[in-house]
Design an enzyme around this catalytic site. Structure first.
Site, PDB file in Angstrom:
ATOM      1  N   ARG A  17       0.835  -1.206   0.000  1.00  0.00           N
ATOM      2  CA  ARG A  17       0.000   0.000   0.000  1.00  0.00           C
ATOM      3  C   ARG A  17       0.875   1.263   0.000  1.00  0.00           C
ATOM      4  O   ARG A  17       1.050   1.908  -1.016  1.00  0.00           O
ATOM      5  CB  ARG A  17      -0.951  -0.032   1.216  1.00  0.00           C
ATOM      6  CG  ARG A  17      -2.153   0.875   1.084  1.00  0.00           C
ATOM      7  CD  ARG A  17      -1.889   2.333   1.337  1.00  0.00           C
ATOM      8  NE  ARG A  17      -1.392   2.573   2.691  1.00  0.00           N
ATOM      9  CZ  ARG A  17      -0.919   3.749   3.095  1.00  0.00           C
ATOM     10  NH1 ARG A  17      -0.882   4.773   2.269  1.00  0.00           N
ATOM     11  NH2 ARG A  17      -0.434   3.884   4.319  1.00  0.00           N
ATOM     12  N   ASP A  18       1.484   1.572   1.133  1.00  0.00           N
ATOM     13  CA  ASP A  18       2.244   2.823   1.225  1.00  0.00           C
ATOM     14  C   ASP A  18       3.478   2.775   0.343  1.00  0.00           C
ATOM     15  O   ASP A  18       3.927   3.805  -0.177  1.00  0.00           O
ATOM     16  CB  ASP A  18       2.642   3.075   2.685  1.00  0.00           C
ATOM     17  CG  ASP A  18       2.907   4.550   2.971  1.00  0.00           C
ATOM     18  OD1 ASP A  18       2.791   5.363   2.049  1.00  0.00           O
ATOM     19  OD2 ASP A  18       3.219   4.870   4.129  1.00  0.00           O
ATOM     20  N   HIS A 209       3.768   4.586  12.862  1.00  0.00           N
ATOM     21  CA  HIS A 209       4.069   4.570  11.422  1.00  0.00           C
ATOM     22  C   HIS A 209       5.112   5.651  11.172  1.00  0.00           C
ATOM     23  O   HIS A 209       4.792   6.838  11.155  1.00  0.00           O
ATOM     24  CB  HIS A 209       2.768   4.838  10.655  1.00  0.00           C
ATOM     25  CG  HIS A 209       2.924   4.947   9.163  1.00  0.00           C
ATOM     26  ND1 HIS A 209       2.557   3.922   8.318  1.00  0.00           N
ATOM     27  CD2 HIS A 209       3.379   5.943   8.359  1.00  0.00           C
ATOM     28  CE1 HIS A 209       2.788   4.283   7.053  1.00  0.00           C
ATOM     29  NE2 HIS A 209       3.288   5.514   7.060  1.00  0.00           N
ATOM     30  N   HIS A 211       8.391   7.318   8.937  1.00  0.00           N
ATOM     31  CA  HIS A 211       9.123   7.431   7.679  1.00  0.00           C
ATOM     32  C   HIS A 211      10.567   7.811   7.995  1.00  0.00           C
ATOM     33  O   HIS A 211      10.841   8.419   9.030  1.00  0.00           O
ATOM     34  CB  HIS A 211       8.472   8.491   6.772  1.00  0.00           C
ATOM     35  CG  HIS A 211       7.268   7.976   6.054  1.00  0.00           C
ATOM     36  ND1 HIS A 211       7.025   8.221   4.729  1.00  0.00           N
ATOM     37  CD2 HIS A 211       6.235   7.216   6.471  1.00  0.00           C
ATOM     38  CE1 HIS A 211       5.892   7.635   4.365  1.00  0.00           C
ATOM     39  NE2 HIS A 211       5.386   7.029   5.407  1.00  0.00           N
ATOM     40  N   CYS A 242       8.745  10.171  -0.670  1.00  0.00           N
ATOM     41  CA  CYS A 242       8.136  11.397  -0.180  1.00  0.00           C
ATOM     42  C   CYS A 242       7.902  12.302  -1.376  1.00  0.00           C
ATOM     43  O   CYS A 242       8.833  12.578  -2.128  1.00  0.00           O
ATOM     44  CB  CYS A 242       9.074  12.073   0.819  1.00  0.00           C
ATOM     45  SG  CYS A 242       8.431  13.641   1.433  1.00  0.00           S
ATOM     46  N   ASN A 251       8.912   5.110   3.884  1.00  0.00           N
ATOM     47  CA  ASN A 251       8.694   4.296   5.072  1.00  0.00           C
ATOM     48  C   ASN A 251       9.991   3.682   5.580  1.00  0.00           C
ATOM     49  O   ASN A 251      10.907   3.400   4.812  1.00  0.00           O
ATOM     50  CB  ASN A 251       7.750   3.130   4.739  1.00  0.00           C
ATOM     51  CG  ASN A 251       6.402   3.602   4.290  1.00  0.00           C
ATOM     52  OD1 ASN A 251       5.505   3.816   5.094  1.00  0.00           O
ATOM     53  ND2 ASN A 251       6.247   3.792   2.984  1.00  0.00           N
TER      54      ASN A 251
END
Lengths: 313, 313
Positions: A17-18, A209, A211, A242, A251
């Site tokens: 997903r991310d 979560h 990054h 990003c 991430n």
């Protein structure tokens, strides 16, 4: 760090997903399914497998339904879908997601830019989504994006974050994620906020979560773990990025996190060798190097033959 | 991390030495001098400006004498030269280095590969070098390479490390560096070893040299800082690498470290904006991207205009 027995650290894998959402290269549905299926056998208890967002907004994940229908479900894994609004929730439920991850930003500016809704409008939509899931086995997680800073507004009031957590709990969220959406968190701030939120919910309900945009992802994991956090999102290979910093990390990298746990002695239940092998397939799939380190450097135990000549000073 | 006043963290910049030594691209002497001169005005109290090693072994730094003679000395900066043996020490003294950094490995295998000497032979050479510097203002630092792990031998006995520290102190070293030469340290191990060594010497005499090879560089800095370490090596842009892991990171990145300090509130005395500007010149000088993050992502305070369309979920 002291010499103690460590509690288990739970990793939720978010690469499908991310990780994929920002990729320029289209990944075919069978490749996404193969990635998730491989991750499903690596020991994760939770995988964020896709999002049900407007396909115009995030075309890279427009095949969410097909992915959720085609994956081989491991009954030990909770398959999570990110959902921004009611339409997304309906699609996720039709696709038999085990958990809905409802996302809004602590920053009003960020939420308006991302969701085209004020925070109050997001919360009102979430109340309806919670109703949709009542009486089902589907669980609900509420993510507070930009908890640790906003790329438009800068610093975020910590009282605002805890007030959103309280609203989420009132709405019936069973889990809370505090997200450092663009990598602005620092370890002192993380320890402070995590302690406050762990005054409201147990560690089993809180996910962090992070990054690695400014290199502090794993520093923040350790800071959160040391004050009691036990669940963390991470992305295979550090996949993701990003939008404001071409070339910067996204991430935190799953295999780097798991390797750190192994070296420190924190149990996690994940097969690191399998992760490294899988991570090394990502550059060919996506056409660029990953930001993760361990897939390049190998593990400490991977010793080297003594070369001819000086190695390094 | 608790809400306290933090002690100052001292950064020794090592890009001109550890950063450049592995580079394939030759950097002309005037470019090296310009880099060191720029670093000399950025607030560092210590810069490792070169090494006096066999030019066959490390051709990238074969112009050490010329570099040391041409730099503009800032009287507030200690200019350090890495030295592996007596011949190197003589060259460093002729070049008016302020400090000699004498290096040997805790790992016998690594020392034999790097120095073509046993550890005892290295220590005997160091005794003679100490004699050379007696009665001069030149200070001596002893580095224990592979303190936290060896790429050939694996784990390193912690008693061996402290015994080498003791030998260094008996020889008359005024400073000690514990070096994680190939990025094998973890925060728990770092805290344990630093505590032991700080039982022997004050924090003002101990430097930690971490590599980010497996993504743990800044995690290890925080672990060391929390148990009392105050001096750290770092390299502009994260310049440097690992001969065993093409593409993996080398030294921890100075601007990422300084940015972390700023965000946490640890004083350091370094001009971060100047560092970022300087770091952004390195890809053109060396023909590849740097591993550091902050030069790509900017600082937290560098806010962005609100874009059209979704930014990230």
């Amino acid at each position: 760090m002291s010499d103690v027995q460590y509690d288990k650290l739970i990793v939720q894998e978010v690469a499908p997903r991310d990780g994929l959402q920002i990729e320029k290269t289209w990944v075919d549905t069978p490749d996404k399914v193969a990635l998730i299926d491989a991750l499903s056998t690596a020991g994760f208890s939770r995988i964020e497998a896709g999002s049900f967002v407007s396909p115009k907004a995030i075309p890279a994940l427009r095949d969410g339904e097909a992915v959720f229908h085609q994956i081989h479900r491991n009954p030990e894994v909770i398959y999570v879908a990110l959902v921004p609004n009611r339409r997304g929730a309906e699609r996720a439920l039709e696709s038999r997601a085990d958990e809905l991850n409802l996302v809004m930003s602590a920053s009003q500016t960020h939420n308006l830019a991302n969701m085209r809704m004020t925070r109050d409008q997001s919360l009102a939509a979430f109340a309806k989504i919670v109703e949709l899931t009542r009486g089902t086995a589907v669980t609900r997680n509420g993510t507070v994006a930009t908890t640790f800073g906003c790329p438009f507004e800068g610093k975020i009031d910590e009282d605002l974050v805890t007030s959103i957590v309280d609203r989420y709990l009132e709405l019936g969220m069973q889990g809370i994620t505090l997200a450092d959406t663009t990598g602005m968190a620092n370890p002192r701030q993380v320890a402070r906020i995590v302690k406050r939120v762990l005054g409201r919910i147990p560690a089993s309900a809180l996910t962090l979560h992070f990054h690695n945009t400014r290199g502090l992802g794993l520093v923040n994991v350790m800071a959160a773990y040391e004050v009691g956090a036990r669940r963390f999102d991470a992305s295979l290979g550090g996949l993701g990025g990003c939008p404001f910093a071409p070339g910067a990390s996204g991430n935190i990298c799953t295999e780097d996190l798991v390797n750190m746990c192994d070296e420190v002695g924190i149990p996690h239940g994940i097969d690191l060798d399998k992760l490294i092998t899988l991570s090394r397939t990502l550059p060919a799939l996506l056409g660029h190097e990953m930001s993760g380190q361990v897939a390049k450097a190998g593990r400490n135990k991977d010793l080297h033959p003594v070369p001819d000549g000086i190695v390094c000073m």
